[in-house]
Scaffold this motif. Structure first.
Motif, PDB file in Angstrom:
ATOM      1  N   TYR A 145       2.969  85.276  82.826  1.00  0.00           N
ATOM      2  CA  TYR A 145       3.288  85.209  81.395  1.00  0.00           C
ATOM      3  C   TYR A 145       4.679  84.618  81.172  1.00  0.00           C
ATOM      4  O   TYR A 145       4.880  83.783  80.281  1.00  0.00           O
ATOM      5  CB  TYR A 145       3.233  86.604  80.774  1.00  0.00           C
ATOM      6  N   ARG A 146       5.630  85.061  81.976  1.00  0.00           N
ATOM      7  CA  ARG A 146       7.004  84.572  81.837  1.00  0.00           C
ATOM      8  C   ARG A 146       7.062  83.074  82.117  1.00  0.00           C
ATOM      9  O   ARG A 146       7.739  82.315  81.397  1.00  0.00           O
ATOM     10  CB  ARG A 146       7.920  85.330  82.798  1.00  0.00           C
ATOM     11  N   ARG A 147       6.345  82.626  83.146  1.00  0.00           N
ATOM     12  CA  ARG A 147       6.340  81.205  83.505  1.00  0.00           C
ATOM     13  C   ARG A 147       5.750  80.367  82.370  1.00  0.00           C
ATOM     14  O   ARG A 147       6.302  79.320  82.007  1.00  0.00           O
ATOM     15  CB  ARG A 147       5.535  81.006  84.787  1.00  0.00           C
ATOM     16  N   ASP A 148       4.642  80.831  81.773  1.00  0.00           N
ATOM     17  CA  ASP A 148       4.033  80.077  80.674  1.00  0.00           C
ATOM     18  C   ASP A 148       4.955  80.008  79.460  1.00  0.00           C
ATOM     19  O   ASP A 148       5.048  78.966  78.801  1.00  0.00           O
ATOM     20  CB  ASP A 148       2.697  80.704  80.272  1.00  0.00           C
ATOM     21  N   ASN A 149       5.648  81.097  79.164  1.00  0.00           N
ATOM     22  CA  ASN A 149       6.583  81.078  78.042  1.00  0.00           C
ATOM     23  C   ASN A 149       7.694  80.058  78.269  1.00  0.00           C
ATOM     24  O   ASN A 149       8.082  79.317  77.355  1.00  0.00           O
ATOM     25  CB  ASN A 149       7.195  82.468  77.831  1.00  0.00           C
ATOM     26  N   ILE A 150       8.219  80.015  79.497  1.00  0.00           N
ATOM     27  CA  ILE A 150       9.292  79.061  79.823  1.00  0.00           C
ATOM     28  C   ILE A 150       8.798  77.623  79.684  1.00  0.00           C
ATOM     29  O   ILE A 150       9.471  76.773  79.093  1.00  0.00           O
ATOM     30  CB  ILE A 150       9.823  79.325  81.246  1.00  0.00           C
ATOM     31  N   LEU A 151       7.614  77.339  80.212  1.00  0.00           N
ATOM     32  CA  LEU A 151       7.062  75.983  80.131  1.00  0.00           C
ATOM     33  C   LEU A 151       6.815  75.565  78.680  1.00  0.00           C
ATOM     34  O   LEU A 151       7.067  74.408  78.300  1.00  0.00           O
ATOM     35  CB  LEU A 151       5.760  75.895  80.928  1.00  0.00           C
ATOM     36  N   ARG A 152       6.357  76.486  77.853  1.00  0.00           N
ATOM     37  CA  ARG A 152       6.112  76.160  76.448  1.00  0.00           C
ATOM     38  C   ARG A 152       7.428  75.960  75.685  1.00  0.00           C
ATOM     39  O   ARG A 152       7.509  75.113  74.794  1.00  0.00           O
ATOM     40  CB  ARG A 152       5.263  77.258  75.792  1.00  0.00           C
ATOM     41  N   ASP A 153       8.444  76.738  76.036  1.00  0.00           N
ATOM     42  CA  ASP A 153       9.758  76.529  75.427  1.00  0.00           C
ATOM     43  C   ASP A 153      10.314  75.157  75.806  1.00  0.00           C
ATOM     44  O   ASP A 153      10.893  74.446  74.972  1.00  0.00           O
ATOM     45  CB  ASP A 153      10.739  77.620  75.893  1.00  0.00           C
ATOM     46  N   GLN A 154      10.152  74.793  77.066  1.00  0.00           N
ATOM     47  CA  GLN A 154      10.640  73.482  77.514  1.00  0.00           C
ATOM     48  C   GLN A 154       9.914  72.350  76.794  1.00  0.00           C
ATOM     49  O   GLN A 154      10.529  71.358  76.394  1.00  0.00           O
ATOM     50  CB  GLN A 154      10.456  73.355  79.027  1.00  0.00           C
ATOM     51  N   ALA A 155       8.604  72.510  76.596  1.00  0.00           N
ATOM     52  CA  ALA A 155       7.836  71.481  75.889  1.00  0.00           C
ATOM     53  C   ALA A 155       8.244  71.382  74.428  1.00  0.00           C
ATOM     54  O   ALA A 155       8.252  70.288  73.843  1.00  0.00           O
ATOM     55  CB  ALA A 155       6.342  71.793  75.996  1.00  0.00           C
ATOM     56  N   ALA A 156       8.621  72.554  73.837  1.00  0.00           N
ATOM     57  CA  ALA A 156       9.034  72.559  72.428  1.00  0.00           C
ATOM     58  C   ALA A 156      10.485  72.138  72.254  1.00  0.00           C
ATOM     59  O   ALA A 156      10.917  71.848  71.140  1.00  0.00           O
ATOM     60  CB  ALA A 156       8.829  73.956  71.834  1.00  0.00           C
ATOM     61  N   GLY A 157      11.253  72.124  73.345  1.00  0.00           N
ATOM     62  CA  GLY A 157      12.660  71.752  73.267  1.00  0.00           C
ATOM     63  C   GLY A 157      13.549  72.842  72.720  1.00  0.00           C
ATOM     64  O   GLY A 157      14.698  72.604  72.348  1.00  0.00           O
TER      65      GLY A 157
END
Length: 443
Positions: A404-416
């Motif tokens: 879950y933590r990894r997916d949140n980080i990846l989505r934050d990176q994609a959103a900038g």
């Protein structure tokens, strides 16, 4: 919530009252062997495993307003009818049908409550619901009080336990017809302003629409998401210890030197502590977050208590350890909230909740074999099995949290940008559910 708590307490008492009835005369009256009694414990969960997924899909399609109350009345009647069994075969058959009747209740009620409250308000609600397990202290007291009817109208005290408790459950089912409401849109007791607050809050929190149509694609996504099966493993390895202790605590307490009504009464105080710690954990979960911390710490406390139970022969120390074993309820209530918070799309959530509980309740079938009479009075083997379960549950929880933590980080990176709280008002999850780019998991 009050009706849900009452019915849930009744469901737990009805499935576990066999443990109190055993030490109050059922075992000797029916001339059971250890294997026959263990079969009666385990077969109850067969219906759970088979029916929980289809039951939750039905609730999604027709709503819980009539389904859950009807289910409650049926299992209350079956519980009462256990009083007329005359043999091991009769007891096993009755327990099987009790499990069938009750199968859809818990995942259904979890789905229902998850549809009403935003995610940051669910922890304390599920804690209040599950704390009624701690109120199983009332189950022991109630069984002891009912047993005082022993001999009235020529009926044995242990039979009165099933009659009275089954009647109470059926009565709660009747109350549920009067007070259960499917969702905010159909709640006539809400003002229009209150209705809109609930609807918009849930939509902003996780794009939960007031009335989502049935989606077979979302249903299928519950079965193809690998996390569903990891959740199932976590439930399985937490439910084996919980059910084994709940079903067998009066028997295990007899290993401390207590018999009959004394054994049922001495099993009451530990449940009182369980009631308190679950409520506290639910409140701190909503206030401070970090579901994984609550999950791992509580498992660690129970594991230490089990190790002490295996190591010591001191009766006082062993009894005290059962108070710490009651921390076993915290991971369950934490998982209830965590699943409801992180599985998005109401169709997917309904199917996933049913599947996860179905997998978990395989543990219920196993649990009846954990505290065998042959292992009395210390039950070292039973404690060791439960300790192994918690080791798997601990590791599985870390893997889930990391994903879950990894997916949140990846989505934050994609959103900038870092998104600490989802704002999904106006969003449509579609078939993506919690895989939507703007959805953030709770950790």
């Amino acid at each position: 919530m009050p009706v849900a708590v009452l019915i849930y307490l009744a469901s737990y008492i009805d499935r576990a009252n066999i443990g109190n009835a055993k030490v109050l005369g059922l075992y000797k009256s029916l001339r059971l062997t250890d294997n026959q009694y263990n079969l009666a414990l385990s077969i109850f969960f067969l219906g759970y495993v088979v029916l929980e997924v289809p039951s939750n899909i039905i609730i999604k399609r027709i709503g819980p307003t009539w389904y859950i109350p009807t289910m409650t009345i049926i299992w209350g009647v079956i519980c009462g009818l256990i009083a007329v069994v005359k043999s091991s075969a009769g007891l096993t058959t009755a327990r099987f049908f009790l499990g069938l009747a009750e199968a859809g209740f818990i995942p259904g009620i979890i789905y229902w409550i998850g549809s009403w409250y935003p995610r940051d308000m669910q922890g304390r609600r599920f804690a209040v619901l599950y704390s009624s397990n701690g109120n199983r202290a009332a189950g022991g007291l109630l069984a002891t009080a009912i047993h005082a009817l022993d001999g009235v109208h020529g009926i044995a005290g242990w039979r009165w336990i099933f009659i009275v408790e089954g009647t109470i459950t059926a009565g709660f089912g009747v109350l549920a017809y009067l007070f259960m409401t499917s969702d905010a849109t159909s709640a006539t007791w809400l003002t229009e302003e209150e209705r809109q607050v609930i609807i918009l809050t849930n939509e902003a929190d996780r794009a939960l629409r007031a009335r989502e149509t049935y989606s077979s694609h979302q249903i299928k996504s519950a079965f193809t998401d690998w996390r569903t099966y990891l959740w199932g493993l976590m439930y399985l390895t937490n439910y084996i210890p919980v059910y084994s202790v709940v079903l067998s605590l009066p028997t295990v307490v007899t290993g401390l030197g207590y018999k009959g009504t004394s054994a049922t009464l001495m099993s009451v105080p530990p449940y009182g502590l369980g009631f308190i710690v679950v409520l506290l954990a639910g409140w701190t979960t909503d206030k401070y977050g970090s579901r994984i911390t609550h999950y791992l710490i509580s498992i660690s406390v129970v594991s230490v208590a089990l190790i002490v139970l295996m190591a010591t022969t001191n009766l006082v120390a062993r009894y005290i350890m059962f108070f710490f074993v009651m921390f076993m309820f915290i991971p369950i209530s934490t998982m209830w909230a965590w699943v409801a918070q992180n599985v998005a799309g109401s169709n997917k959530r309904a199917a996933a909740t049913g599947l996860i509980f179905s997998m978990g309740n395989i543990g219920g079938a196993i649990s009846g074999q954990i505290y065998r009479a042959a292992w009395a009075p210390r039950f070292v083997n039973g404690h060791a099995i439960n300790l192994g379960c918690y080791a798997i549950a601990f590791a599985s929880g870390i893997v889930l949290w990391w994903s879950y933590r990894r997916d949140n980080i990846l989505r934050d990176q994609a959103a900038g940008k870092q998104v600490k709280r989802s704002d999904m008002l106006g969003e449509d999850l579609g078939d993506l559910g919690d895989r939507h780019a703007n959805f953030r998991y709770y950790l």
